[in-house]
Design a protein around this motif. Structure first.
Motif, PDB file in Angstrom:
ATOM      1  N   ILE A   1      38.433   5.534  14.546  1.00 48.96           N
ATOM      2  CA  ILE A   1      39.746   5.874  13.985  1.00 48.96           C
ATOM      3  C   ILE A   1      39.949   7.379  14.066  1.00 48.96           C
ATOM      4  O   ILE A   1      39.224   8.150  13.434  1.00 48.96           O
ATOM      5  N   PRO A   2      40.943   7.842  14.843  1.00 54.03           N
ATOM      6  CA  PRO A   2      41.146   9.286  15.010  1.00 54.03           C
ATOM      7  C   PRO A   2      42.097   9.886  13.983  1.00 54.03           C
ATOM      8  O   PRO A   2      42.254  11.110  13.923  1.00 54.03           O
ATOM      9  N   ASN A   3      42.720   9.045  13.174  1.00 53.74           N
ATOM     10  CA  ASN A   3      43.823   9.488  12.312  1.00 53.74           C
ATOM     11  C   ASN A   3      43.335  10.122  11.022  1.00 53.74           C
ATOM     12  O   ASN A   3      42.315   9.717  10.460  1.00 53.74           O
ATOM     13  N   GLU A   4      44.089  11.113  10.547  1.00 55.16           N
ATOM     14  CA  GLU A   4      43.900  11.576   9.175  1.00 55.16           C
ATOM     15  C   GLU A   4      44.146  10.382   8.261  1.00 55.16           C
ATOM     16  O   GLU A   4      45.180   9.719   8.368  1.00 55.16           O
ATOM     17  N   THR A   5      43.200  10.107   7.372  1.00 60.49           N
ATOM     18  CA  THR A   5      43.232   8.859   6.611  1.00 60.49           C
ATOM     19  C   THR A   5      43.089   9.109   5.117  1.00 60.49           C
ATOM     20  O   THR A   5      42.208   9.861   4.694  1.00 60.49           O
ATOM     21  N   LEU A   6      43.939   8.460   4.338  1.00 64.81           N
ATOM     22  CA  LEU A   6      43.832   8.461   2.882  1.00 64.81           C
ATOM     23  C   LEU A   6      43.360   7.085   2.433  1.00 64.81           C
ATOM     24  O   LEU A   6      43.967   6.074   2.779  1.00 64.81           O
ATOM     25  N   ILE A   7      42.270   7.060   1.675  1.00 62.36           N
ATOM     26  CA  ILE A   7      41.766   5.816   1.086  1.00 62.36           C
ATOM     27  C   ILE A   7      42.090   5.872  -0.397  1.00 62.36           C
ATOM     28  O   ILE A   7      41.544   6.698  -1.130  1.00 62.36           O
ATOM     29  N   LEU A   8      43.004   5.012  -0.830  1.00 60.85           N
ATOM     30  CA  LEU A   8      43.487   5.014  -2.216  1.00 60.85           C
ATOM     31  C   LEU A   8      43.011   3.745  -2.904  1.00 60.85           C
ATOM     32  O   LEU A   8      43.115   2.653  -2.347  1.00 60.85           O
ATOM     33  N   TRP A   9      42.506   3.901  -4.146  1.00 59.10           N
ATOM     34  CA  TRP A   9      41.944   2.741  -4.840  1.00 59.10           C
ATOM     35  C   TRP A   9      42.104   2.898  -6.353  1.00 59.10           C
ATOM     36  O   TRP A   9      41.901   3.988  -6.891  1.00 59.10           O
ATOM     37  N   GLY A  10      42.465   1.824  -7.029  1.00 52.87           N
ATOM     38  CA  GLY A  10      42.460   1.807  -8.483  1.00 52.87           C
ATOM     39  C   GLY A  10      41.047   1.594  -9.000  1.00 52.87           C
ATOM     40  O   GLY A  10      40.335   0.703  -8.509  1.00 52.87           O
TER      41      GLY A  10
ATOM     42  N   ARG B   1      49.565   9.276  10.649  1.00 54.18           N
ATOM     43  CA  ARG B   1      48.580   9.218   9.567  1.00 54.18           C
ATOM     44  C   ARG B   1      48.378   7.774   9.094  1.00 54.18           C
ATOM     45  O   ARG B   1      49.233   6.920   9.305  1.00 54.18           O
ATOM     46  N   LEU B   2      47.236   7.550   8.428  1.00 53.43           N
ATOM     47  CA  LEU B   2      46.819   6.212   8.019  1.00 53.43           C
ATOM     48  C   LEU B   2      46.522   6.197   6.526  1.00 53.43           C
ATOM     49  O   LEU B   2      45.816   7.084   6.024  1.00 53.43           O
ATOM     50  N   VAL B   3      47.050   5.202   5.818  1.00 53.87           N
ATOM     51  CA  VAL B   3      46.737   4.996   4.402  1.00 53.87           C
ATOM     52  C   VAL B   3      46.143   3.605   4.238  1.00 53.87           C
ATOM     53  O   VAL B   3      46.761   2.611   4.630  1.00 53.87           O
ATOM     54  N   LEU B   4      44.954   3.550   3.655  1.00 55.35           N
ATOM     55  CA  LEU B   4      44.298   2.282   3.344  1.00 55.35           C
ATOM     56  C   LEU B   4      44.259   2.150   1.827  1.00 55.35           C
ATOM     57  O   LEU B   4      43.536   2.891   1.153  1.00 55.35           O
ATOM     58  N   ASN B   5      45.059   1.230   1.300  1.00 61.89           N
ATOM     59  CA  ASN B   5      45.175   1.025  -0.140  1.00 61.89           C
ATOM     60  C   ASN B   5      44.342  -0.199  -0.522  1.00 61.89           C
ATOM     61  O   ASN B   5      44.726  -1.333  -0.228  1.00 61.89           O
ATOM     62  N   ALA B   6      43.172   0.040  -1.121  1.00 58.86           N
ATOM     63  CA  ALA B   6      42.249  -1.035  -1.517  1.00 58.86           C
ATOM     64  C   ALA B   6      42.044  -2.031  -0.380  1.00 58.86           C
ATOM     65  O   ALA B   6      42.296  -3.226  -0.537  1.00 58.86           O
ATOM     66  N   PRO B   7      41.597  -1.557   0.792  1.00 63.84           N
ATOM     67  CA  PRO B   7      41.518  -2.446   1.951  1.00 63.84           C
ATOM     68  C   PRO B   7      40.455  -3.526   1.805  1.00 63.84           C
ATOM     69  O   PRO B   7      39.389  -3.304   1.235  1.00 63.84           O
ATOM     70  N   ALA B   8      40.762  -4.696   2.335  1.00 65.65           N
ATOM     71  CA  ALA B   8      39.777  -5.762   2.498  1.00 65.65           C
ATOM     72  C   ALA B   8      39.059  -5.542   3.825  1.00 65.65           C
ATOM     73  O   ALA B   8      39.399  -4.639   4.589  1.00 65.65           O
ATOM     74  N   GLY B   9      38.058  -6.379   4.102  1.00 63.99           N
ATOM     75  CA  GLY B   9      37.497  -6.403   5.440  1.00 63.99           C
ATOM     76  C   GLY B   9      36.031  -6.075   5.586  1.00 63.99           C
ATOM     77  O   GLY B   9      35.366  -6.605   6.464  1.00 63.99           O
ATOM     78  N   LEU B  10      35.496  -5.172   4.755  1.00 65.96           N
ATOM     79  CA  LEU B  10      34.091  -4.790   4.932  1.00 65.96           C
ATOM     80  C   LEU B  10      33.130  -5.781   4.270  1.00 65.96           C
ATOM     81  O   LEU B  10      32.045  -6.038   4.790  1.00 65.96           O
TER      82      LEU B  10
END
Length: 254
Positions: free
Chosen positions: A195-204, A109-118
């Motif tokens: 991206i094939p993974n179950e992904t959680l995008i978490l953000w404040g 599984r994949l967790v993106l916590n406030a990711p940069a990049g876009l």
């Protein structure tokens, strides 16, 4: 742990027992890794310092994020990890997203916590390179006192001379990563559908560095993504609200 990865002295902190998690830090190591203790009863967490950051050695050959992708793929092979979960915060979220786009089958599984990049033009946060050092805590956390703990004079900060030396060293390492395309590849958004993974995008929701309004843009492109917005916290969401760590752990548990 200390490993040589393609000629780079790489230090990895490890804590806990259970399924493996590879956790990638952001563009500095200011806030440390204390957050991982809250997951140590559920997971074995591998916390590498990127080349040139924290306790890892320099890597002057790096000239873009793609070098870090190859570095991390070699790292998980050297560690013998079989489909670890992948967690990334801020720049580490950008790194994790590119890793999953290129080699998602190597991870669970994949967790993106406030990711940069876009870097969407309608969702731009503050440019921290233009913020005076003494003002940084108010941009990194909604409750300034939480981030201030990690800065000189704070309860969790190293001596000022160590803090300054670390920031100078990490600033150079970040400059190397930014050489090719700045903070984020211009085609990253096109790649996210791989991206094939179950992904959680978490953000404040009070994040001033990477605006939470981006979350739906990421979720729209990643096929198996879900969004969790945390009220009342900023870029250091896990440090401001421990429930973020619980949410991540529950997600990784499936």
């Amino acid at each position: 742990m200390r490993l040589e990865i393609d000629g780079v002295d790489t230090v990895i902190r490890v804590i806990g027992e259970g399924p493996a998690v590879l956790a990638l830090h952001g563009a500095a190591t200011i806030e440390g890794h204390e957050w991982a203790r809250a997951l140590a009863s559920r997971f074995r967490i591998y916390l590498p310092f990127h080349p040139g950051f924290g306790e890892s050695g320099p890597a002057p050959h790096i000239c873009g994020m793609q070098d870090l992708i190859v570095h991390n793929l070699r790292l998980i092979a050297a560690l013998g990890l079989d489909r670890p979960h992948l967690v990334g915060h801020s720049m580490g979220g950008w790194m994790a997203a590119e890793l999953a786009a290129v080699a998602g089958e190597r991870f669970a599984r994949l967790v993106l916590n406030a990711p940069a990049g876009l870097n969407p033009p309608d969702h731009r946060g503050v440019d921290l390179t233009k913020v005076a050092p003494q003002d940084l805590p108010q941009y990194l956390a909604h409750r300034t006192e939480v981030a201030a703990r990690y800065f000189p004079g704070g309860s969790l900060a190293p001596p000022p001379e160590q803090f300054i030396a670390a920031r100078e060293r990490e600033s150079q390492a970040l400059s190397n990563i930014r050489k090719s395309h700045g903070v984020g590849h211009p085609n990253l958004r096109r790649w996210l559908s791989r991206i094939p993974n179950e992904t959680l995008i978490l953000w404040g929701d009070r994040d001033r560095v990477a605006l939470a309004s981006q979350a739906e843009l990421w979720a729209r492109e990643i096929p198996k993504a879900r969004v969790h917005i945390v009220p009342g916290v900023g870029h250091f969401a896990m440090q401001e609200d421990p429930s973020c760590i619980t949410t991540i752990g529950d997600f990784l548990d499936g």
